[in-house]
Design an enzyme around this catalytic site. Structure first.
Site, PDB file in Angstrom:
ATOM      1  N   GLY A 179       0.846  -1.252   0.112  1.00 46.11           N
ATOM      2  CA  GLY A 179      -0.018  -0.202   0.017  1.00 46.11           C
ATOM      3  C   GLY A 179       0.832   1.340   0.023  1.00 46.11           C
ATOM      4  O   GLY A 179       1.928   1.193  -0.097  1.00 46.11           O
ATOM      5  N   MET A 234       2.435   5.154   1.552  1.00 46.54           N
ATOM      6  CA  MET A 234       2.719   5.474   2.928  1.00 46.54           C
ATOM      7  C   MET A 234       1.509   5.932   3.696  1.00 46.54           C
ATOM      8  O   MET A 234       0.531   6.141   3.307  1.00 46.54           O
ATOM      9  CB  MET A 234       3.668   6.803   2.821  1.00 46.54           C
ATOM     10  CG  MET A 234       4.976   6.475   2.127  1.00 46.54           C
ATOM     11  SD  MET A 234       5.951   7.937   2.065  1.00 46.54           S
ATOM     12  CE  MET A 234       6.400   8.443   3.767  1.00 46.54           C
ATOM     13  N   GLU A 293       9.740  -2.252   5.155  1.00 48.10           N
ATOM     14  CA  GLU A 293      10.115  -1.423   4.207  1.00 48.10           C
ATOM     15  C   GLU A 293      11.184  -1.802   3.101  1.00 48.10           C
ATOM     16  O   GLU A 293      12.295  -1.444   2.864  1.00 48.10           O
ATOM     17  CB  GLU A 293      10.903   0.035   4.652  1.00 48.10           C
ATOM     18  CG  GLU A 293       9.886   0.557   5.610  1.00 48.10           C
ATOM     19  CD  GLU A 293      10.333   2.119   6.028  1.00 48.10           C
ATOM     20  OE1 GLU A 293      10.028   3.033   5.032  1.00 48.10           O
ATOM     21  OE2 GLU A 293      11.187   2.320   6.860  1.00 48.10           O
ATOM     22  N   ALA A 294      10.691  -3.200   2.556  1.00 49.19           N
ATOM     23  CA  ALA A 294      11.386  -3.843   1.680  1.00 49.19           C
ATOM     24  C   ALA A 294      11.912  -3.109   0.438  1.00 49.19           C
ATOM     25  O   ALA A 294      12.906  -3.375  -0.242  1.00 49.19           O
ATOM     26  CB  ALA A 294      10.761  -5.208   1.361  1.00 49.19           C
TER      27      ALA A 294
END
Ligand SMILES: [Zn+2]
Length: 200
Positions: A22, A24, A103-104
């Site tokens: 999705g 931020m 946070e990939a």
């Protein structure tokens, strides 16, 4: 029924990949941490205790090896790592059952995906958060392939600051040209498709 990691572990025979995605401000990290917390509570009651590791990308030059991520009153220690190779080495050495990554998109996603497929094939459970699009509404490199590979894809939506309906886009308020900018609420906001189109 809501998607949860403990439920998914009962649902699949071997390893699998669960992606929380999705824009931020969608609450992706919070959802990740809640899932890990559920596993810790499950561990208290189960013979089959799952060893968890949470990785976070190192986004700057400050040398630190761990950082605590918190959600409400719950805190989870994360390994701060610079790249995919470090994740691979850590997992090979410490042999966790569950590999979590926050946070990939800050890692090289195509290379990360190759590792995650290998780990899932070995029977490991993978859970991660990733932005689906950059500020220009383009998919991050490797993310479409990651979503195609994953058994579970959960897309979260924050509220659009333009109209109060569901948002799906990250909109950049500043005018830096860098693709990945380490920023927070002051640099970005969440908009729906219609409000994003109004501003372009
Ligand atoms: Zn809107």
């Amino acid at each position: 029924m809501q998607i949860s990691l403990d439920g998914a572990i009962e649902m699949y025979r071997g390893g699998f990949i669960y992606v929380i995605t999705g824009s931020m401000f969608a609450g992706k990290t919070g959802k990740l941490i809640r899932n890990l917390r559920r596993i810790e509570i499950r561990n208290e009651f189960s013979e089959d205790k799952k060893k968890i590791v949470l990785f976070k990308p190192q986004k700057d030059d400050r040398h630190k090896t761990s950082e605590v991520i918190s959600h409400n009153d719950y805190k989870f220690e994360a390994e701060v790592v610079p790249d995919v190779e470090t994740i691979a080495a850590w997992v090979s050495k410490n042999k966790p059952d569950i590999v979590a990554i926050d946070e990939a998109q800050f890692f090289k996603v195509p290379k990360l995906l190759t590792l995650l497929i290998e780990l899932a094939n070995q029977g490991k459970v993978i859970i991660l958060t990733v932005l689906d699009q950059d500020f220009a509404c383009r998919p991050f490199e490797g993310v479409p392939e990651l979503l195609a590979e994953a058994e579970i894809v959960e897309k979260l939506h924050p509220i659009c600051v333009g109209c109060g309906k569901r948002a799906s886009r990250t909109f950049r308020l500043s005018d830096s040209k860098e693709l990945i900018q380490v920023g927070g609420k002051e640099d970005y906001t969440a908009l729906c498709r219609a409000c994003r189109n109004d501003r372009s």
